[in-house]
Write a protein that holds these residues in place. Structure first.
Motif, PDB file in Angstrom:
ATOM      1  N   ARG A   1      -3.953   7.860  -5.629  1.00  0.00           N
ATOM      2  CA  ARG A   1      -4.974   6.659  -5.326  1.00  0.00           C
ATOM      3  C   ARG A   1      -4.840   6.731  -3.757  1.00  0.00           C
ATOM      4  O   ARG A   1      -6.081   6.619  -3.237  1.00  0.00           O
ATOM      5  CB  ARG A   1      -4.133   5.638  -5.525  1.00  0.00           C
ATOM      6  CG  ARG A   1      -4.135   5.071  -7.133  1.00  0.00           C
ATOM      7  CD  ARG A   1      -3.886   3.705  -7.407  1.00  0.00           C
ATOM      8  NE  ARG A   1      -4.790   2.831  -6.950  1.00  0.00           N
ATOM      9  CZ  ARG A   1      -4.546   1.464  -6.770  1.00  0.00           C
ATOM     10  NH1 ARG A   1      -3.507   0.849  -7.620  1.00  0.00           N
ATOM     11  NH2 ARG A   1      -5.326   0.415  -6.359  1.00  0.00           N
ATOM     12  N   LYS A   2      -4.219   7.303  -3.087  1.00  0.00           N
ATOM     13  CA  LYS A   2      -4.280   7.278  -1.609  1.00  0.00           C
ATOM     14  C   LYS A   2      -5.326   8.274  -1.318  1.00  0.00           C
ATOM     15  O   LYS A   2      -6.423   8.285  -0.250  1.00  0.00           O
ATOM     16  CB  LYS A   2      -2.975   7.792  -0.812  1.00  0.00           C
ATOM     17  CG  LYS A   2      -1.744   6.631  -1.004  1.00  0.00           C
ATOM     18  CD  LYS A   2      -0.739   7.141  -0.142  1.00  0.00           C
ATOM     19  CE  LYS A   2       0.474   6.170  -0.314  1.00  0.00           C
ATOM     20  NZ  LYS A   2       1.702   6.641   0.333  1.00  0.00           N
ATOM     21  N   LYS A   3      -5.432   9.383  -2.011  1.00  0.00           N
ATOM     22  CA  LYS A   3      -6.521  10.251  -1.699  1.00  0.00           C
ATOM     23  C   LYS A   3      -7.900   9.825  -1.962  1.00  0.00           C
ATOM     24  O   LYS A   3      -8.826  10.012  -1.439  1.00  0.00           O
ATOM     25  CB  LYS A   3      -6.127  11.697  -2.439  1.00  0.00           C
ATOM     26  CG  LYS A   3      -5.307  12.604  -2.214  1.00  0.00           C
ATOM     27  CD  LYS A   3      -5.058  13.771  -2.735  1.00  0.00           C
ATOM     28  CE  LYS A   3      -4.076  14.700  -2.261  1.00  0.00           C
ATOM     29  NZ  LYS A   3      -3.772  16.034  -3.120  1.00  0.00           N
TER      30      LYS A   3
ATOM     31  N   LEU B   1       0.130   9.215  -4.722  1.00  0.00           N
ATOM     32  CA  LEU B   1      -0.897  10.330  -3.884  1.00  0.00           C
ATOM     33  C   LEU B   1      -2.220  10.051  -4.351  1.00  0.00           C
ATOM     34  O   LEU B   1      -3.213  10.399  -3.606  1.00  0.00           O
ATOM     35  CB  LEU B   1      -0.262  11.623  -3.900  1.00  0.00           C
ATOM     36  CG  LEU B   1      -0.774  12.619  -2.941  1.00  0.00           C
ATOM     37  CD1 LEU B   1      -1.018  12.152  -1.325  1.00  0.00           C
ATOM     38  CD2 LEU B   1      -0.038  13.812  -3.007  1.00  0.00           C
TER      39      LEU B   1
ATOM     40  N   ILE C   1       0.848  -1.210  -0.199  1.00  0.00           N
ATOM     41  CA  ILE C   1       0.123  -0.096   0.016  1.00  0.00           C
ATOM     42  C   ILE C   1       0.888   1.255  -0.126  1.00  0.00           C
ATOM     43  O   ILE C   1       0.663   2.431  -0.621  1.00  0.00           O
ATOM     44  CB  ILE C   1      -0.912  -0.025   1.261  1.00  0.00           C
ATOM     45  CG1 ILE C   1      -2.000  -1.352   1.058  1.00  0.00           C
ATOM     46  CG2 ILE C   1      -1.803   1.318   1.259  1.00  0.00           C
ATOM     47  CD1 ILE C   1      -2.848  -1.372   2.299  1.00  0.00           C
TER      48      ILE C   1
ATOM     49  N   GLU D   1      -2.050   4.561   5.841  1.00  0.00           N
ATOM     50  CA  GLU D   1      -1.746   5.400   4.736  1.00  0.00           C
ATOM     51  C   GLU D   1      -2.024   6.642   4.332  1.00  0.00           C
ATOM     52  O   GLU D   1      -1.495   7.777   3.846  1.00  0.00           O
ATOM     53  CB  GLU D   1      -1.720   4.403   3.750  1.00  0.00           C
ATOM     54  CG  GLU D   1      -0.745   3.107   3.602  1.00  0.00           C
ATOM     55  CD  GLU D   1       0.867   3.832   3.585  1.00  0.00           C
ATOM     56  OE1 GLU D   1       1.333   4.765   3.035  1.00  0.00           O
ATOM     57  OE2 GLU D   1       1.520   2.944   4.254  1.00  0.00           O
ATOM     58  N   VAL D   2      -3.396   6.729   4.868  1.00  0.00           N
ATOM     59  CA  VAL D   2      -4.064   7.976   4.764  1.00  0.00           C
ATOM     60  C   VAL D   2      -4.299   8.899   6.046  1.00  0.00           C
ATOM     61  O   VAL D   2      -5.444   9.563   6.120  1.00  0.00           O
ATOM     62  CB  VAL D   2      -5.327   7.759   3.761  1.00  0.00           C
ATOM     63  CG1 VAL D   2      -4.847   7.457   2.568  1.00  0.00           C
ATOM     64  CG2 VAL D   2      -6.292   6.939   4.619  1.00  0.00           C
TER      65      VAL D   2
ATOM     66  N   ILE E   1      -4.952   0.574   5.309  1.00  0.00           N
ATOM     67  CA  ILE E   1      -5.469   1.659   4.191  1.00  0.00           C
ATOM     68  C   ILE E   1      -5.608   3.095   5.330  1.00  0.00           C
ATOM     69  O   ILE E   1      -5.035   4.204   4.610  1.00  0.00           O
ATOM     70  CB  ILE E   1      -6.692   1.398   3.606  1.00  0.00           C
ATOM     71  CG1 ILE E   1      -6.534   0.226   2.894  1.00  0.00           C
ATOM     72  CG2 ILE E   1      -7.321   2.584   2.874  1.00  0.00           C
ATOM     73  CD1 ILE E   1      -8.047  -0.360   2.069  1.00  0.00           C
TER      74      ILE E   1
ATOM     75  N   HIS F   1      -8.608   6.779  -1.873  1.00  0.00           N
ATOM     76  CA  HIS F   1      -9.025   5.760  -0.768  1.00  0.00           C
ATOM     77  C   HIS F   1      -9.552   6.459   0.730  1.00  0.00           C
ATOM     78  O   HIS F   1     -10.360   6.235   1.124  1.00  0.00           O
ATOM     79  CB  HIS F   1      -8.037   4.900  -0.278  1.00  0.00           C
ATOM     80  CG  HIS F   1      -7.343   4.042  -1.543  1.00  0.00           C
ATOM     81  ND1 HIS F   1      -8.246   3.697  -2.372  1.00  0.00           N
ATOM     82  CD2 HIS F   1      -6.200   3.275  -1.701  1.00  0.00           C
ATOM     83  CE1 HIS F   1      -7.680   2.690  -3.326  1.00  0.00           C
ATOM     84  NE2 HIS F   1      -6.254   2.730  -2.641  1.00  0.00           N
ATOM     85  N   ALA F   2      -8.855   7.691   0.795  1.00  0.00           N
ATOM     86  CA  ALA F   2      -9.316   8.609   1.903  1.00  0.00           C
ATOM     87  C   ALA F   2     -10.658   9.083   1.726  1.00  0.00           C
ATOM     88  O   ALA F   2     -11.573   8.979   2.488  1.00  0.00           O
ATOM     89  CB  ALA F   2      -8.342   9.741   2.028  1.00  0.00           C
TER      90      ALA F   2
END
Length: 528
Positions: A333-335, A331, A326, A366-367, A363, A337-338
């Motif tokens: 993709r992380k946003k 960034l 993960i 990471e966010v 997850i 997911h957030a």
């Protein structure tokens, strides 16, 4: 020995004591009690009781509980083609049992068959059971193609529990005479079924191992079953489904566990990939009390008014690859997911009991910063929190946002990380346990003011585990009980005793903030 329905008489006093002791008292019981006893066994064995005596000859013909298991029809030495013959013998047996019944009602019918069955015979059995005022129907069968159950089942006025499992090939469930099936596309059942209600007494609907091709099917079964309280959808495929709407005023329990399908996504194709998570799920259940969901984090959910929610069990995953890193995601993709997590956390705002899985915590970790900025206090009413992961910053975020938490359960997931340095020989520098890592991460230590019970499973003595224990003991001011369960690996380690004693001795040295005596139950092989 033949039984008798006659009660004991005074003449029994004249009989020898051994004759009274040897009387068949079970045969003298009323049919309702005998039926209850036989409900705990398979119908195959219940039918065999007919050879016991005249009293038992017809007892099975009025059994209200019928349980058929194909596994009981195995031959000691199966030969080629035996499986088909075994399946046919099994279906013939079901036919005969239903044929020779006395016409009495069937309260529960359970059928389990791992081999592909003749669906036409299943349809025939369904017709018979509907006429027998079936109350609980459980089909656990295997099918190659779409399964068409008769429409009389979906208008049955006596049915209270319906469980359908269609096998590992996930065939499509359709309703004949109410759907149009063209190249496996199911079109509009809404106008062809009764416009107001289906299954008026149905309380539990469980769909497992099948493909949902028509969102109207679930929409109708949820919104037009006026008594529905529990909807369970497990191991089902929804890839070809555009939208799935679940609408019910009385629904109290909802389980959605979508089948994991292959989802290899390159970073450049993240938005355009023909993905199995493209189906949108909308939930409108204002009286929902319990919600369990296992699905892709990227699937779009719309959570309506869930103000009454009490229990929530959330298990997110990125794709079918459990070894994905993960931390290597972009960034962007992380946003994404957030944003998905923020929707979920807002929807479960009033939850009192919450379970988060390994990937969910991964997850969140990471966010972490994005979540903390957008939603600093996600669960103001949370009393019970269970986390299936190792200690991480995702756990910090949840504890920080749960000021009323009383019980914390941590089920540690094994990962390849350093062991506690007290055992030595791990090529790890000594960690200074005086460093207040967890204290530095908490915005308000007052969030632990209500924490009374802590349970830790799979404790292995890793550095982060011991540091967490120290933090909890020194900051939970009303802590009453701490329970520690060791990992299975430690039980079989030759050095287990010495290692556990060293870790236990170190835990004893930690100061304790609670004014009351803390009850520590340790299964580490040492007393704490």
């Amino acid at each position: 020995m033949e039984g008798s329905d006659l009660p004991c008489s005074d003449a029994d006093e004249l009989k020898p004591s051994h004759a009274i002791e040897n009387r068949d008292r079970i045969s003298g019981l009323p049919d309702t009690i005998l039926h209850h006893i036989l409900s705990f066994t398979d119908t195959k064995y219940a039918v065999q009781t007919s050879i016991l005596s005249k009293r038992w000859k017809h007892v099975w013909t009025s059994l209200p509980y019928l349980n058929f298991d194909q596994n009981l029809f195995w031959e000691p030495k199966p030969v080629r083609g035996e499986e088909d013959r075994r399946t046919n013998r099994f279906m013939d047996f079901v036919d005969r049992v239903l044929l020779f019944r006395d016409g009495s009602n069937v309260l529960k019918f359970q059928l389990s068959c791992g081999s592909c069955m003749n669906i036409g015979r299943v349809v025939t059995w369904t017709h018979i059971l509907v006429r027998c005022n079936i109350q609980e129907l459980d089909f656990d069968i295997s099918a190659d193609e779409s399964v068409q159950l008769p429409d009389c089942l979906f208008t049955c006025k006596s049915l209270r529990v319906l469980k359908l499992s269609l096998g590992s090939r996930h065939p499509v469930l359709v309703i004949p005479n109410s759907t149009v099936v063209l190249r496996f596309k199911v079109i509009h059942i809404r106008s062809l079924l009764h416009p107001m209600s289906l299954l008026p007494r149905l309380k539990v609907l469980h769909l497992r191992s099948l493909s949902l091709m028509d969102g109207d099917l679930i929409d109708d079964l949820s919104s037009k079953c006026p008594a529905l309280e529990s909807l369970i959808i497990t191991n089902c495929k929804v890839k070809r489904l555009g939208n799935l709407n679940i609408t019910s005023l009385l629904l109290k329990n909802l389980v959605i566990e979508i089948c994991h399908e292959k989802l290899y996504i390159d970073e450049d194709e993240f938005e355009d990939f023909d993905r199995p998570d493209k189906c949108k799920i909308k939930i409108s259940a204002p009286n929902l009390l319990s919600f369990k969901c296992s699905d892709y984090i990227t699937r779009e959910y719309y959570l309506g008014n869930l103000s009454e929610i009490i229990n929530a069990d959330i298990d997110f995953y990125l794709d079918h690859n459990s070894y994905i890193d993960i931390g290597s995601l972009s960034l962007r993709r992380k946003k994404k997911h957030a944003n998905c997590l923020i929707k979920w956390l807002k929807g479960l705002y009033n939850a009192k009991y919450l379970i988060f899985s390994f990937w969910s915590l991964k997850i969140i970790s990471e966010v972490f910063d994005l979540l903390e900025e957008a939603l600093p206090a996600p669960f103001p009413n949370l009393n019970y929190l269970k986390l299936k992961a190792r200690p991480c910053c995702g756990m910090i975020y949840l504890l920080n946002g749960s000021p009323s938490i009383e019980t914390l359960v941590l089920e540690i997931i094994e990962e390849k990380i350093p062991w506690h340095p007290v055992e030595g020989n791990r090529n790890e520098e000594k960690l200074d346990l005086s460093v207040n890592y967890w204290e530095s991460q908490f915005q308000f230590l007052g969030t632990l003011n209500h924490l009374k019970y802590v349970v830790i499973w799979n404790f292995s003595g890793h550095v982060h585990e011991v540091v967490l224990l120290k933090f909890l003991l020194t900051n939970a001011v009303v802590l009453e009980e701490l329970v520690i369960h060791p990992s299975e690996g430690w039980k079989h380690d030759s050095d287990t005793g010495e290692r556990l004693l060293k870790v236990g001795d170190e835990i004893k040295k930690f100061s304790r903030a609670s004014a009351s005596s803390i009850r520590i139950l340790s299964f580490l092989g040492c007393s704490l």
